[in-house]
Design a protein around this motif. Structure first.
Motif, mmCIF file in Angstrom:
data_model
loop_
_atom_site.group_PDB
_atom_site.id
_atom_site.type_symbol
_atom_site.label_atom_id
_atom_site.label_comp_id
_atom_site.label_asym_id
_atom_site.label_seq_id
_atom_site.Cartn_x
_atom_site.Cartn_y
_atom_site.Cartn_z
ATOM 1 N N SER A 123 0.757 -1.227 -0.058
ATOM 2 C CA SER A 123 0.079 -0.051 -0.119
ATOM 3 C C SER A 123 0.882 1.286 -0.101
ATOM 4 O O SER A 123 0.287 2.392 0.029
ATOM 5 C CB SER A 123 -1.172 -0.056 1.076
ATOM 6 N N ASN A 124 2.075 1.294 -0.065
ATOM 7 C CA ASN A 124 2.981 2.296 -0.349
ATOM 8 C C ASN A 124 3.027 3.099 -1.540
ATOM 9 O O ASN A 124 2.611 2.398 -2.307
ATOM 10 C CB ASN A 124 4.452 1.800 -0.002
ATOM 11 N N GLY A 125 2.972 4.423 -1.417
ATOM 12 C CA GLY A 125 2.997 5.175 -2.695
ATOM 13 C C GLY A 125 4.562 5.166 -3.137
ATOM 14 O O GLY A 125 5.531 4.921 -2.630
ATOM 15 N N SER A 126 4.331 6.006 -4.528
ATOM 16 C CA SER A 126 5.901 6.015 -5.190
ATOM 17 C C SER A 126 6.484 7.203 -4.972
ATOM 18 O O SER A 126 5.908 8.374 -4.738
ATOM 19 C CB SER A 126 5.357 5.892 -6.704
ATOM 20 N N MET A 127 7.837 7.175 -4.867
ATOM 21 C CA MET A 127 8.750 8.487 -4.532
ATOM 22 C C MET A 127 9.230 8.681 -5.738
ATOM 23 O O MET A 127 9.984 9.621 -5.792
ATOM 24 C CB MET A 127 9.787 7.970 -3.554
ATOM 25 N N GLU A 128 8.908 8.256 -6.896
ATOM 26 C CA GLU A 128 9.543 8.541 -8.341
ATOM 27 C C GLU A 128 9.554 9.805 -8.575
ATOM 28 O O GLU A 128 10.699 10.683 -9.013
ATOM 29 C CB GLU A 128 8.842 7.637 -9.404
ATOM 30 N N VAL A 129 8.206 10.549 -8.514
ATOM 31 C CA VAL A 129 8.151 11.965 -9.030
ATOM 32 C C VAL A 129 8.887 12.999 -7.812
ATOM 33 O O VAL A 129 9.592 13.677 -8.474
ATOM 34 C CB VAL A 129 6.642 12.311 -8.967
ATOM 35 N N VAL A 130 8.845 12.435 -6.685
ATOM 36 C CA VAL A 130 9.384 13.541 -5.511
ATOM 37 C C VAL A 130 10.870 13.360 -5.857
ATOM 38 O O VAL A 130 11.649 14.372 -5.656
ATOM 39 C CB VAL A 130 8.690 12.923 -4.117
ATOM 40 N N MET A 131 11.414 12.133 -5.947
ATOM 41 C CA MET A 131 13.033 12.238 -6.014
ATOM 42 C C MET A 131 13.260 12.740 -7.244
ATOM 43 O O MET A 131 14.347 13.233 -7.414
ATOM 44 C CB MET A 131 13.235 10.634 -5.877
ATOM 45 N N ALA A 132 12.494 12.583 -8.418
ATOM 46 C CA ALA A 132 13.119 13.340 -9.607
ATOM 47 C C ALA A 132 13.158 14.876 -9.267
ATOM 48 O O ALA A 132 14.278 15.549 -9.870
ATOM 49 C CB ALA A 132 12.088 13.165 -10.742
ATOM 50 N N TRP A 133 12.242 15.169 -8.542
ATOM 51 C CA TRP A 133 12.205 16.719 -8.568
ATOM 52 C C TRP A 133 13.453 17.316 -7.549
ATOM 53 O O TRP A 133 14.175 18.122 -7.678
ATOM 54 C CB TRP A 133 11.046 17.295 -7.900
ATOM 55 N N ILE A 134 13.691 16.417 -6.231
ATOM 56 C CA ILE A 134 14.678 16.717 -5.295
ATOM 57 C C ILE A 134 16.001 16.522 -6.115
ATOM 58 O O ILE A 134 16.955 17.461 -5.937
ATOM 59 C CB ILE A 134 14.527 15.599 -4.282
ATOM 60 N N ASN A 135 16.150 15.430 -6.836
ATOM 61 C CA ASN A 135 17.447 15.100 -7.684
ATOM 62 C C ASN A 135 17.849 16.307 -8.662
ATOM 63 O O ASN A 135 18.762 16.603 -8.964
ATOM 64 C CB ASN A 135 17.476 13.760 -8.259
ATOM 65 N N ALA A 136 16.664 16.660 -9.043
ATOM 66 C CA ALA A 136 16.827 18.210 -10.220
ATOM 67 C C ALA A 136 17.232 19.392 -9.593
ATOM 68 O O ALA A 136 17.420 20.392 -10.106
ATOM 69 C CB ALA A 136 15.649 18.155 -11.029
#
Length: 532
Positions: free
Chosen positions: A236-249
């Motif tokens: 039931s965990n959400g994805s960190m993909e979008v958040v990590m893309a923004w952080i890494n950018a």
């Protein structure tokens, strides 16, 4: 094994009478049974058990997963129904120290009973007991037997065994591949270890243990075996993909803080120990319910939905909900062990006429709290503060929202950098950059409207595939080590009410020696991890 009760992640679905979808998979011929029938007609033939053919813990791709279901409380039954509908499982036994459906609580009066009736195709099914909310091992056995008899009569099912003591179940059920554990929190770790020792694959609900050192023992047992293990909230965990893309950018600069808040507890919690001594309900083995914990007189205020509010039996709001929101955050940010845990908590006052006093409470979680974990920098990121809030507490409303006359939602997550902020839902859904360098488009790709039971049920095929291939998948016990550490340190910090300094290398709290006693428990005879 218990009177367990857990609120699904999206409670309103149940209150509105909506039911989770039950995943269906096409049944196919059980090749092992087919071979047994053909060879039985030969003049001479010795049938070799499947575990001998493929080695210990081997499950042939053509076989069903034989499973024992441990814990027949309301949440246990809620998740049993879609599991039965998955034709790759065969539930052969249930276990709970409570025999009858007496004294259970749920989020809606008739929802669970109606779902049972629909699933087992028996519209007049009743739970018995006090004829209110379903629960207990006899209900579990009845549900399993009726399901296979009414929905899959072609299987000629031999009947479900019902046990009060999980140790007896594990000793007697020889042809058992796996267990699913849906008990109160204080039994998760000890039953997981016992099942692993017996060579069974394990699914368990959160937390892995409500004691840090016991959790470490569970993880070590899993790592030293070739068994498949799964801590259910991963599904039931959400994805960190979008958040990590923004952080890494660099959209919000250097990440410095993560805030996560929930409206839990949404169940009663008690600031004082029970003072009355009601009779133990008929059919409940109170000694088995207590398991490894010290004996105390029975009280309904320890069981059902409220067990998680007691340090001895539960893990508090963070154990209840933080696994769903933070586990994927831990993985993405490579958070391991915190060095400092700082609690802030509510208190309750009483009155010794005419003088008021603060109740000294180190037995139940507070009504509301916030806990800050300080994580040191690693090779990929700077130091981070992780802040958890429950009981209606939230971080200060950021200036970016105040300017728009907005408030924080009742549950949510926020990532704070030195140049901006990302606001998201509790499970990281619908992340939005509220200040900092805006991307060309914001994303709602993380939105998942399924409730917790639906998401858990949809992931059952992953457990089945892992058992048949021997290949672990995300959500195994080893990957839960650091979230397990945080959940248990949260409890110790609240229980002591003091800032803690933690040394992960020795598993010790270095500034308050007395706090270390809460990292472990004193096991009653027959319940020590070394003896189960």
């Amino acid at each position: 094994m218990k009177k367990e009760f857990e609120q699904p992640a999206i409670t309103q679905d149940l209150q509105n009478g909506l039911s989770p979808d039950s995943p269906q998979e096409n049944d196919y011929i059980n090749r092992r049974k087919f071979v047994e029938v053909i060879t039985a007609s030969a003049l001479t033939f010795t049938i070799v058990p499947r575990h001998v053919l493929g080695g210990k813990n081997y499950v042939a791709p053509s076989d069903k997963i034989t499973l024992a279901y441990i814990g027949m409380g309301t949440q246990g039954i809620r998740e049993l129904l879609p599991l039965l509908a998955n034709t790759q499982f065969r539930v052969i036994a249930v276990c709970d120290p409570n025999k009858e459906a007496i004294g259970y609580k749920d989020w809606a009066k008739d929802w669970l009973k109606n779902e049972i009736r629909k699933t087992i195709q028996k519209p007049d099914w009743e739970p018995g007991g006090d004829n209110s909310i379903p629960g207990g091992r006899e209900n579990g056995k009845s549900i399993v037997d009726n399901f296979y008899s009414n929905v899959h009569p072609e299987l000629k099912y031999n009947g479900c065994k019902a046990y009060a003591d999980v140790r007896e179940l594990l000793e007697k059920e020889k042809d058992l591949d796996a267990v699913k554990i849906m008990t109160p929190d204080h039994l998760h770790g000890i039953i997981s270890i016992a099942a692993i020792k017996k060579g069974k694959h394990v699914m368990v609900h959160k937390p892995l243990s409500n004691r840090l050192l016991e959790g470490k023992k569970v993880i070590a047992a899993a790592r030293n075996s070739e068994l498949i293990t799964h801590l259910i909230p991963w599904d039931s965990n959400g994805s960190m993909e979008v958040v990590m893309a923004w952080i890494n950018a660099g959209n919000i600069g250097t990440l410095t803080e993560v805030h996560n808040w929930t409206n839990r507890p949404v169940w009663p919690q008690y600031p004082t120990l029970p003072s009355d001594t009601p009779a133990v309900p008929n059919g409940l083995d109170w000694d088995l319910w207590l398991g490894p914990e010290a004996y105390r007189p029975y009280s309904p205020n320890y069981t059902n939905m409220v067990f998680r509010g007691w340090y001895d039996f539960g893990g508090g709001s963070m154990a209840d909900m933080g696994h769903y929101s933070l586990w994927t955050v831990f993985n993405a940010l490579q958070l391991q062990a915190p060095t400092i845990i700082e609690p802030n908590l509510s208190h309750v006052c009483g009155m010794h006429d005419p003088v008021p006093f603060q109740i000294n409470n180190n037995f139940s979680f507070p009504m509301a709290s916030s806990v800050r974990f300080k994580y040191p920098a690693n090779n990929t990121r700077s130091a981070i503060d992780l802040c958890w809030y429950d009981g209606g507490m939230r971080p200060p409303i950021p200036a970016e929202l105040l300017e728009e006359n907005k408030e924080l939602p009742a549950e949510g997550m926020m990532f704070v950098g030195d140049k901006g902020k990302i606001l998201a839902g509790f499970n990281i859904q619908n992340p939005q950059i509220i200040s900092g360098k805006k991307p060309e488009t914001n994303s709602n790709a993380n939105a998942d409207t399924r409730n917790q039971v639906e998401r858990t049920s949809a992931a059952l095929s992953l457990f089945i595939d892992a058992c048949k291939t021997g290949k672990q998948y995300p959500g195994n016990f080893s990957e839960a080590e650091h979230i397990t550490e945080a959940i248990n340190l949260y409890a110790v910090a609240l229980r002591t009410g003091q800032l803690l300094k933690y040394d992960a290398a020795t598993f010790k709290i270095t500034n308050i020696a007395d706090a270390n006693k809460y990292l472990d428990r004193e096991y009653r005879a027959g319940w020590d991890p070394a003896s189960v």
